[in-house]
Design an enzyme around this catalytic site. Structure first.
Site, PDB file in Angstrom:
ATOM      1  N   HIS A   1      53.339  79.197  19.091  1.00  0.00           N
ATOM      2  CA  HIS A   1      54.538  79.945  19.468  1.00  0.00           C
ATOM      3  C   HIS A   1      55.061  79.670  20.879  1.00  0.00           C
ATOM      4  O   HIS A   1      56.222  79.988  21.180  1.00  0.00           O
ATOM      5  CB  HIS A   1      54.238  81.447  19.344  1.00  0.00           C
ATOM      6  CG  HIS A   1      55.418  82.270  18.959  1.00  0.00           C
ATOM      7  ND1 HIS A   1      56.720  81.962  19.315  1.00  0.00           N
ATOM      8  CD2 HIS A   1      55.509  83.422  18.250  1.00  0.00           C
ATOM      9  CE1 HIS A   1      57.540  82.879  18.834  1.00  0.00           C
ATOM     10  NE2 HIS A   1      56.837  83.769  18.182  1.00  0.00           N
TER      11      HIS A   1
ATOM     12  N   TYR B   1      58.053  97.431  19.319  1.00  0.00           N
ATOM     13  CA  TYR B   1      58.667  96.166  19.744  1.00  0.00           C
ATOM     14  C   TYR B   1      59.340  95.542  18.536  1.00  0.00           C
ATOM     15  O   TYR B   1      58.707  95.334  17.508  1.00  0.00           O
ATOM     16  CB  TYR B   1      57.563  95.244  20.282  1.00  0.00           C
ATOM     17  CG  TYR B   1      57.992  93.880  20.762  1.00  0.00           C
ATOM     18  CD1 TYR B   1      58.042  93.588  22.120  1.00  0.00           C
ATOM     19  CD2 TYR B   1      58.317  92.859  19.873  1.00  0.00           C
ATOM     20  CE1 TYR B   1      58.401  92.333  22.587  1.00  0.00           C
ATOM     21  CE2 TYR B   1      58.691  91.595  20.318  1.00  0.00           C
ATOM     22  CZ  TYR B   1      58.730  91.342  21.680  1.00  0.00           C
ATOM     23  OH  TYR B   1      59.091  90.093  22.133  1.00  0.00           O
TER      24      TYR B   1
ATOM     25  N   SER C   1      61.488  92.068  17.872  1.00  0.00           N
ATOM     26  CA  SER C   1      61.912  90.816  18.499  1.00  0.00           C
ATOM     27  C   SER C   1      63.358  90.502  18.137  1.00  0.00           C
ATOM     28  O   SER C   1      63.787  90.691  17.004  1.00  0.00           O
ATOM     29  CB  SER C   1      60.998  89.682  18.035  1.00  0.00           C
ATOM     30  OG  SER C   1      61.372  88.479  18.648  1.00  0.00           O
TER      31      SER C   1
ATOM     32  N   THR D   1      63.790  85.348  23.824  1.00  0.00           N
ATOM     33  CA  THR D   1      63.896  86.569  23.019  1.00  0.00           C
ATOM     34  C   THR D   1      64.143  87.767  23.933  1.00  0.00           C
ATOM     35  O   THR D   1      63.935  87.695  25.140  1.00  0.00           O
ATOM     36  CB  THR D   1      62.601  86.834  22.221  1.00  0.00           C
ATOM     37  OG1 THR D   1      61.497  86.940  23.130  1.00  0.00           O
ATOM     38  CG2 THR D   1      62.338  85.736  21.217  1.00  0.00           C
TER      39      THR D   1
END
Length: 661
Positions: free
Chosen positions: A379, A493, A495, A506
């Site tokens: 990632h 959270y 994204s 992001t």
């Protein structure tokens, strides 16, 4: 003297024509794979990176707006006394350190106009984190199976995935992949007129030409790292390695490594039968599983892996590691049969036992024995927009234009193709480390709970009819399920991509709001005084509030990345740590119990990731026309994925009933 009759001459001419035709067919069979039709997945009128120079820069929000948004996000999480204390810290920050830190951030941003203010900080955050990559960071996506099961035969599926991936790579490299554009009104902008018009505008102004059509080009700077890229472990901070010159693929099976060139010397994709023959040879290799599966080391804590890798280099494994690091991607052939067990499918693509994986690779394409195909990706180099685009283009290509067909399996050459077996040199120290990591990783994955939900009665289509945001419905359901189980709201959270800006990464949507907390409390009271119509109105109000937060985040106007950047500047300065960052509430809101992300597409069968905190939930969800779904992960002893999924099903039903009420 030879005398030719008219008939004799005619026969000679026919025979010569046959020979010429046969030669032409032979030549065209070879040459047909050098055609643009085979080599490229797309041939765009607009160059791939045409809009890149003129993309707008990621804005730095006003300090006052960030502080206001931060306090609003804290309100559903804190009691009155706590919110008063946090408000006082925010006021002090606005009056004292904040303006100076903001000024430094603006100055630094102005001096680095080629990028965004968050880009380097975000890379640094990822690459310094010492946590292992699987579960913690690497997400997965699984392709929807092919309509014809014959194309899901492992060899056929793997071959077509390789070819379509290379076709995507070639179009990207040659700047003819269609640029990634968000079309607000596709009927007006996703047209030949748009393409013919914008391609004539110089790149330095091209974005504004697209804007006239209400089309918004997205940042594509991350795309190059989809291929030929590996995150290399180093002490304290990893690095991203990229070698665009490599022409080979690394294939893993049973923990063994193989390599073969998939591009010719001139950079052309080899023929389908050549690629299939190589994969078939690997699938027929009857060696037992590797006793020393080095891939397991990529599941380690990063400093430990850096030390283990350093030792592998010392004992003579430079070439094999270079081969893996530079490979276009890893093709992973699993011997496991998944069948219809979706939780087994999730585990196979999220983590498996680690012996047949190389989690450092930017992109791993995985095919199970029974033909499920999917990806697992590292990632740090990039985000979901690039990955999903690649995923969707590959899926469309293998479904609509497969280059290798089931009936061709028996036609493959019997000659042994040129495949390199990559054999690691292993000494007693490396063997011991590998064995320890196998045990450690098994203990870890055994603690992971995985479950999923698919709501077939509800989807994007119905949400639109009911004038409610499908994403808001999903986020409210996540809040409601947790509220039913625990009677409280928690840091959440969601994204959100900022790819509308140059080198955007992001932003966070803080989907736990006062509105969601209020309705969750109302819906869980035994004797609610509110009518169904009043509750429905509250859901619609939640949706409106969520839409505002989403628009702010998409436009780079969230608060999380801004505060993160200000904190990083304060750490580098001689300032004492500002009170706002010492506040327990700041640490708490960044300890995300509910971590959620969506990569919605009709091509996705399943997708997800692990919890980001030990006692949290990792929720990968999808929103499709006629259904909603989610993959949920937790760790044993903290929270329970299956119990949450059951409650989530109940939450969906309640929300759906109220909206239809």
């Amino acid at each position: 003297m030879i005398v030719l009759t008219k008939n004799g001459l005619h026969k000679i001419m026919i025979n010569r024509r046959r020979v010429e035709l046969a030669q032409h067919v032979a030549r065209s069979t070879v040459a047909s794979y050098d055609t643009a039709e085979y080599q490229y997945i797309q041939i765009s009128k607009i160059p791939t990176f045409h809009f890149q120079p003129s993309l707008p820069r990621l804005p730095i929000p006003k300090l006052e707006d960030t502080c206001r948004r931060y306090l609003n996000a804290q309100k559903p999480l804190l009691d009155d006394k706590e919110i008063q204390k946090t408000s006082s810290y925010v006021s002090k920050f606005l009056a004292n350190e904040g303006p100076s830190l903001q000024k430094q951030l603006i100055q630094s941003d102005a001096e680095n106009s080629h990028t965004s203010y968050i880009s380097e900080l975000w890379f640094d955050m990822y690459l310094r984190d010492r946590k292992p990559l699987p579960i913690n960071y690497n997400p997965f996506l699984v392709f929807v199976p092919e309509s014809d099961p014959k194309y899901d035969i492992q060899l056929v599926k793997a071959t077509n995935l390789v070819i379509s991936s290379l076709r995507f790579l070639k179009s990207l490299k040659d700047n003819i992949l269609e640029p990634e554009i968000f079309h607000l009104n596709p009927k007006k902008s996703d047209t030949n007129l748009f393409r013919n018009f914008t391609r004539l505008i110089p790149p330095s102004f091209s974005y504004y030409g697209a804007y006239l059509f209400k089309a918004y080009p997205l940042d594509m700077s991350q795309y190059k790292n989809l291929f030929n890229t590996t995150r290399i472990p180093e002490l304290e901070k990893d690095r991203i390695f990229h070698d665009p010159s490599a022409k080979h693929l690394v294939v893993m099976r049973k923990g063994h490594f193989y390599a073969f060139d998939v591009l010719n010397a001139n950079g052309s994709i080899r023929s389908p039968k050549e690629i299939a023959a190589c994969l078939k040879t690997i699938l027929e290799d009857n060696r037992p599983p590797n006793k020393h599966p080095v891939g397991i080391l990529t599941t380690s804590e990063r400093n430990q892996w850096a030390q283990a890798r350093s030792h592998l280099l010392e004992i003579g494994n430079q070439e094999i590691l270079k081969k893996i690091d530079s490979a276009i991607f890893t093709m992973i052939l699993d011997d496991e049969v998944i069948g219809t067990d979706k939780n087994k499918l999730i585990r196979s693509y999220l983590h498996t036992d680690g012996t047949n994986r190389w989690f450092d690779k930017s992109l791993s394409i995985i095919v199970s024995r029974d033909g499920y195909g999917g990806i697992n990706f590292e990632h740090s180099w990039g985000d979901g927009v690039a990955v999903l685009r690649c995923f969707q283009d590959i899926k469309a290509d293998i479904s609509k234009k497969p280059k290798f067909h089931p009936n061709e399996v028996d036609e493959l050459s019997k000659e042994m193709p040129n495949i390199e077996r990559l054999e690691f040199s292993i000494d007693a120290k490396s063997e011991s480390t590998i064995n320890q990591e196998i045990v450690k990783y098994k203990e870890w994955i055994d603690r992971l709970c995985v479950d999923h939900i698919l709501c077939e009665e509800f989807g994007k289509e119905q949400c639109k009819k009911l004038k409610v945001s499908p994403d808001a419905v999903m986020q409210l359901a996540f809040q409601l399920a947790l509220y039913i189980l625990e009677g409280k709201s928690v840091p959440t959270y969601e994204s959100c991509s900022t790819a509308a800006f140059k080198h955007g990464r992001t932003e966070t949507i803080r989907s736990c709001t006062l509105a969601t907390k209020t309705i969750c409390a109302a819906m869980t009271r035994n004797n609610s005084e509110l009518s169904k119509s009043e509750l429905k109105k509250m859901i619609l109000d939640c949706s409106k509030a969520h839409n505002v937060l989403t628009k702010e985040a998409v436009m780079g106007q969230g608060f999380d990345r801004h505060l993160f950047a200000l904190r990083k500047i304060s750490e580098k300065s001689n300032y004492n740590k500002p009170a706002i960052f010492q506040d327990p509430a700041y640490n708490a809101i960044n300890y995300n119990i509910l971590s959620t992300s969506t990569l919605s597409s009709p091509d996705v069968l399943a997708g997800g990731f692990g919890p980001v905190v030990p006692d949290g939930y990792g929720i990968g969800y999808m929103i499709q026309e006629k259904r909603l779904g989610a993959v949920v992960t937790t760790y044993e002893g903290s929270r329970n994925a299956s119990k949450y999924v059951q409650t989530l099903e109940y939450a969906f039903k309640n929300i759906r009933d109220l909206l239809h009420g």
